[in-house]
Design a protein around this motif. Structure first.
Motif, PDB file in Angstrom:
ATOM      1  N   TYR A 121       0.850  -1.184   0.000  1.00 24.66           N
ATOM      2  CA  TYR A 121       0.000   0.000   0.000  1.00 24.66           C
ATOM      3  C   TYR A 121       0.891   1.240   0.000  1.00 24.66           C
ATOM      4  N   LEU A 122       0.427   2.301  -0.622  1.00 26.93           N
ATOM      5  CA  LEU A 122       1.140   3.569  -0.538  1.00 26.93           C
ATOM      6  C   LEU A 122       1.148   3.989   0.928  1.00 26.93           C
ATOM      7  N   ILE A 123       2.331   4.229   1.500  1.00 25.49           N
ATOM      8  CA  ILE A 123       2.395   4.463   2.947  1.00 25.49           C
ATOM      9  C   ILE A 123       2.219   5.931   3.336  1.00 25.49           C
ATOM     10  N   ASN A 124       2.194   6.831   2.344  1.00 22.75           N
ATOM     11  CA  ASN A 124       1.972   8.244   2.639  1.00 22.75           C
ATOM     12  C   ASN A 124       2.922   8.740   3.737  1.00 22.75           C
ATOM     13  N   SER A 125       2.401   9.412   4.743  1.00 20.54           N
ATOM     14  CA  SER A 125       3.243  10.084   5.737  1.00 20.54           C
ATOM     15  C   SER A 125       3.979   9.144   6.689  1.00 20.54           C
ATOM     16  N   LEU A 126       3.671   7.856   6.662  1.00 19.17           N
ATOM     17  CA  LEU A 126       4.427   6.930   7.498  1.00 19.17           C
ATOM     18  C   LEU A 126       5.905   6.957   7.108  1.00 19.17           C
ATOM     19  N   GLN A 127       6.193   7.354   5.876  1.00 19.68           N
ATOM     20  CA  GLN A 127       7.564   7.374   5.378  1.00 19.68           C
ATOM     21  C   GLN A 127       8.432   8.382   6.119  1.00 19.68           C
ATOM     22  N   LYS A 128       7.822   9.394   6.702  1.00 19.37           N
ATOM     23  CA  LYS A 128       8.609  10.409   7.402  1.00 19.37           C
ATOM     24  C   LYS A 128       9.410   9.786   8.545  1.00 19.37           C
ATOM     25  N   SER A 129       8.853   8.764   9.191  1.00 21.06           N
ATOM     26  CA  SER A 129       9.584   8.113  10.280  1.00 21.06           C
ATOM     27  C   SER A 129      10.853   7.455   9.754  1.00 21.06           C
ATOM     28  N   MET A 130      10.824   6.989   8.520  1.00 19.91           N
ATOM     29  CA  MET A 130      11.986   6.328   7.921  1.00 19.91           C
ATOM     30  C   MET A 130      13.034   7.354   7.490  1.00 19.91           C
ATOM     31  N   THR A 131      12.563   8.489   7.010  1.00 21.26           N
ATOM     32  CA  THR A 131      13.486   9.581   6.712  1.00 21.26           C
ATOM     33  C   THR A 131      14.137  10.070   7.999  1.00 21.26           C
ATOM     34  N   GLY A 132      13.356  10.100   9.073  1.00 24.11           N
ATOM     35  CA  GLY A 132      13.901  10.487  10.374  1.00 24.11           C
ATOM     36  C   GLY A 132      15.021   9.552  10.810  1.00 24.11           C
ATOM     37  N   MET A 133      14.854   8.259  10.569  1.00 21.33           N
ATOM     38  CA  MET A 133      15.900   7.307  10.924  1.00 21.33           C
ATOM     39  C   MET A 133      17.159   7.543  10.098  1.00 21.33           C
TER      40      MET A 133
ATOM     41  N   THR B 162       7.488  14.468  28.849  1.00 18.89           N
ATOM     42  CA  THR B 162       6.183  14.575  29.506  1.00 18.89           C
ATOM     43  C   THR B 162       5.174  15.320  28.640  1.00 18.89           C
ATOM     44  N   THR B 163       5.672  15.909  27.571  1.00 19.14           N
ATOM     45  CA  THR B 163       4.799  16.633  26.645  1.00 19.14           C
ATOM     46  C   THR B 163       4.648  15.823  25.362  1.00 19.14           C
ATOM     47  N   ALA B 164       3.431  15.476  25.023  1.00 16.19           N
ATOM     48  CA  ALA B 164       3.191  14.731  23.789  1.00 16.19           C
ATOM     49  C   ALA B 164       3.634  15.581  22.612  1.00 16.19           C
ATOM     50  N   LYS B 165       4.351  14.975  21.692  1.00 17.10           N
ATOM     51  CA  LYS B 165       4.869  15.749  20.584  1.00 17.10           C
ATOM     52  C   LYS B 165       5.054  14.886  19.345  1.00 17.10           C
ATOM     53  N   TYR B 166       5.428  15.540  18.268  1.00 15.81           N
ATOM     54  CA  TYR B 166       5.786  14.873  17.017  1.00 15.81           C
ATOM     55  C   TYR B 166       7.279  15.041  16.857  1.00 15.81           C
ATOM     56  N   THR B 167       7.983  13.947  16.665  1.00 14.45           N
ATOM     57  CA  THR B 167       9.423  14.048  16.463  1.00 14.45           C
ATOM     58  C   THR B 167       9.940  12.840  15.696  1.00 14.45           C
ATOM     59  N   GLY B 168      10.829  13.102  14.752  1.00 14.25           N
ATOM     60  CA  GLY B 168      11.409  12.013  13.971  1.00 14.25           C
ATOM     61  C   GLY B 168      10.418  11.297  13.086  1.00 14.25           C
ATOM     62  N   GLY B 169       9.289  11.935  12.789  1.00 12.03           N
ATOM     63  CA  GLY B 169       8.294  11.316  11.916  1.00 12.03           C
ATOM     64  C   GLY B 169       7.224  10.526  12.644  1.00 12.03           C
ATOM     65  N   MET B 170       7.205  10.611  13.985  1.00  9.41           N
ATOM     66  CA  MET B 170       6.204   9.890  14.781  1.00  9.41           C
ATOM     67  C   MET B 170       5.594  10.812  15.833  1.00  9.41           C
TER      68      MET B 170
ATOM     69  N   TYR C 289       3.045   6.704  17.192  1.00 11.54           N
ATOM     70  CA  TYR C 289       2.178   6.329  16.070  1.00 11.54           C
ATOM     71  C   TYR C 289       2.367   7.279  14.892  1.00 11.54           C
ATOM     72  N   GLY C 290       1.987   6.763  13.740  1.00 14.10           N
ATOM     73  CA  GLY C 290       1.996   7.555  12.528  1.00 14.10           C
ATOM     74  C   GLY C 290       0.699   7.343  11.784  1.00 14.10           C
ATOM     75  N   HIS C 291       0.281   8.360  11.057  1.00 12.33           N
ATOM     76  CA  HIS C 291      -0.980   8.265  10.311  1.00 12.33           C
ATOM     77  C   HIS C 291      -0.804   8.998   8.994  1.00 12.33           C
ATOM     78  N   GLY C 292      -1.223   8.369   7.921  1.00 17.61           N
ATOM     79  CA  GLY C 292      -1.101   8.989   6.609  1.00 17.61           C
ATOM     80  C   GLY C 292      -2.336   8.769   5.763  1.00 17.61           C
ATOM     81  N   VAL C 293      -2.730   9.804   5.034  1.00 20.00           N
ATOM     82  CA  VAL C 293      -3.880   9.723   4.134  1.00 20.00           C
ATOM     83  C   VAL C 293      -3.517  10.404   2.829  1.00 20.00           C
ATOM     84  N   GLY C 294      -3.791   9.739   1.718  1.00 19.82           N
ATOM     85  CA  GLY C 294      -3.524  10.364   0.429  1.00 19.82           C
ATOM     86  C   GLY C 294      -3.665   9.385  -0.710  1.00 19.82           C
ATOM     87  N   ASN C 295      -4.096   9.891  -1.874  1.00 17.99           N
ATOM     88  CA  ASN C 295      -4.264   9.064  -3.067  1.00 17.99           C
ATOM     89  C   ASN C 295      -5.117   7.832  -2.818  1.00 17.99           C
TER      90      ASN C 295
END
Length: 419
Positions: free
Chosen positions: A139-151, A344-352, A361-367
């Motif tokens: 499946y097209l993974i959409n924004s889940l890929q950002k976590s891999m770019t982060g790695m 202690t603060t929920a955040k987005y970092t490294g693609g997650m 977690y990661g979530h992606g929507v597109g196409n």
């Protein structure tokens, strides 16, 4: 008398002998400059050869990288490639019922303590070809890929090629206010970067970086504030290209796909060569399958680093588990640095995103795809839902399975065992 005449001639003769020495030195300097220029040109040509300019060259490079990786990988079938759930009939029946109520078309995977406890596929991958979705469907993974770019970014940091405190200006000094933006802020979507990747034609990799540089800007008022802007990760891919002198696609295959033995991973550009890639479907409710959609080439190419890879749910889990556990780093605790574990603060970092200090977690929507992954902080438990029949404009939030994925993860993580 003859001696005196000889001395007079020597005294009055032009002194040209030193010009000969300077002439030779000048020639050597010129030759050195020419040689240096030629070396730089050859060096640049080598770099450009690994970072193709045109779309055709880029697609050829992706195909070659895919072929090389396939030859290097272990092709063994694993538990992530099979349907599962008979050992946990109660849990299986409940989750299956919830997904059917959402008319879910795709594959759902649940892992507890590194064991696959549920994997079921629903609906069609390609109606015209009579192919159903399976555990190895991509499946097209959409924004889940950002976590891999982060790695990939964290790996470059480990190698001393980058620092989290490095400024965008070190790589793109012509971008106004780029001195105020750090790598960490880009990873956290707190960089104040704005700009849309909407080219009129399909781009090659080098063209993507050029387009991003020309269309990105820094909103000073947003620096340090969370603002989800995908162009942050396009710019991170561009920086990786600069420091590694390699194509992003080469890095993705050689640093992620090959070492993790991901046998159900590709890129949308290789659609015609990937028989397991599902078709996206557009409709007002899921499971109608009357309007198949192929992502536009111009959109796919411009999502480099942010969402043009394709994967099976099993491959997604294997990858995010490696990211969280730090198994692809020289020092595993670098995973905690990248993801700011324990914050202690929920955040987005490294693609997650952080999820209640329980995991990421990661979530992606597109196409016409919807993708969700959730993984525990120790990387041993997770949920991955991937659908190829989700039209966000008409289906969000009614038919989304994101909340089911989160609820399932929390119940599985808390349970001592499943029945």
């Amino acid at each position: 008398m003859r001696q005196e005449l000889r001395e007079q001639r020597q005294a009055t003769a032009p002194k040209h002998h030193h010009w000969g020495r300077w002439g030779v030195l000048g020639v050597l300097v010129v030759l050195g400059i020419i040689g240096g220029v030629q070396w730089v040109q050859v060096s640049n040509q080598k770099r450009e050869a690994t970072t193709p300019t045109t779309a055709s060259q880029t697609n050829q490079l992706i195909a070659q990288n895919a072929k090389t990786s396939a030859q290097q990988r272990n092709q063994q079938t694993t538990s992530f490639d099979r349907t599962a759930g008979t050992a946990n009939p109660t849990f299986t029946a409940k989750l299956t019922s919830e997904l059917k109520a959402k008319k879910f078309s795709g594959t759902a995977l649940v892992v507890k303590n590194n064991q696959v406890v549920y994997q079921q596929s629903f609906g069609w991958a390609n109606v015209a070809k009579k192919q159903k979705n399976t555990p190895t469907t991509q499946y097209l993974i959409n924004s889940l890929q950002k976590s891999m770019t982060g790695m990939l970014v964290m790996q470059a940091i480990e190698q001393g090629k980058l620092k989290l405190t490095d400024k965008l200006s070190q790589f793109y000094p012509k971008i106004k206010n780029s001195k105020t933006v750090t790598i960490r802020q880009m990873l956290n979507m707190e960089a104040g970067l704005v700009g849309e990747m909407k080219p009129n034609t399909e781009l090659g990799e080098r063209q993507v970086y050029q387009y991003a540089q020309q269309h990105v800007s820094v909103d000073i008022s947003q620096v340090g504030q969370f603002d989800y802007q995908p162009i942050c990760y396009v710019m991170l891919a561009a920086i990786l290209n600069q420091v590694n002198h390699k194509s992003y696609y080469n890095q993705f295959y050689q640093q992620i796909v090959t070492p993790l033995n991901l046998n159900s991973t590709s890129f949308v550009q290789l659609r015609n060569q990937t028989s397991a890639l599902s078709m996206g479907y557009k409709s007002t409710t899921p499971s109608i399958y009357t309007d198949p959609q192929t992502p536009a080439a111009k959109d796919v190419s411009s999502r480099l680093g942010t969402g043009n890879a394709t994967m099976s749910p099993g491959n997604v889990f294997q990858t995010v588990r490696a990211i969280v556990q730090g198994s692809r780093y020289k020092t595993a605790t670098n995973a905690d640095t990248l993801l700011e574990k324990g914050s202690t603060t929920a955040k987005y970092t490294g693609g997650m995103y952080h999820l209640d200090q329980l995991g990421y977690y990661g979530h992606g929507v597109g196409n016409f795809y919807e993708d969700t992954f959730i993984v525990s902080t120790d990387g041993k438990t997770g949920v991955v839902f991937m659908s190829n029949d989700f039209y966000k404009h008409a289906m969000w939030p009614t038919w989304s399975t994101e909340n089911i994925a989160k609820a399932t993860f929390k119940s599985v993580l808390a349970a001592s065992s499943l029945s």
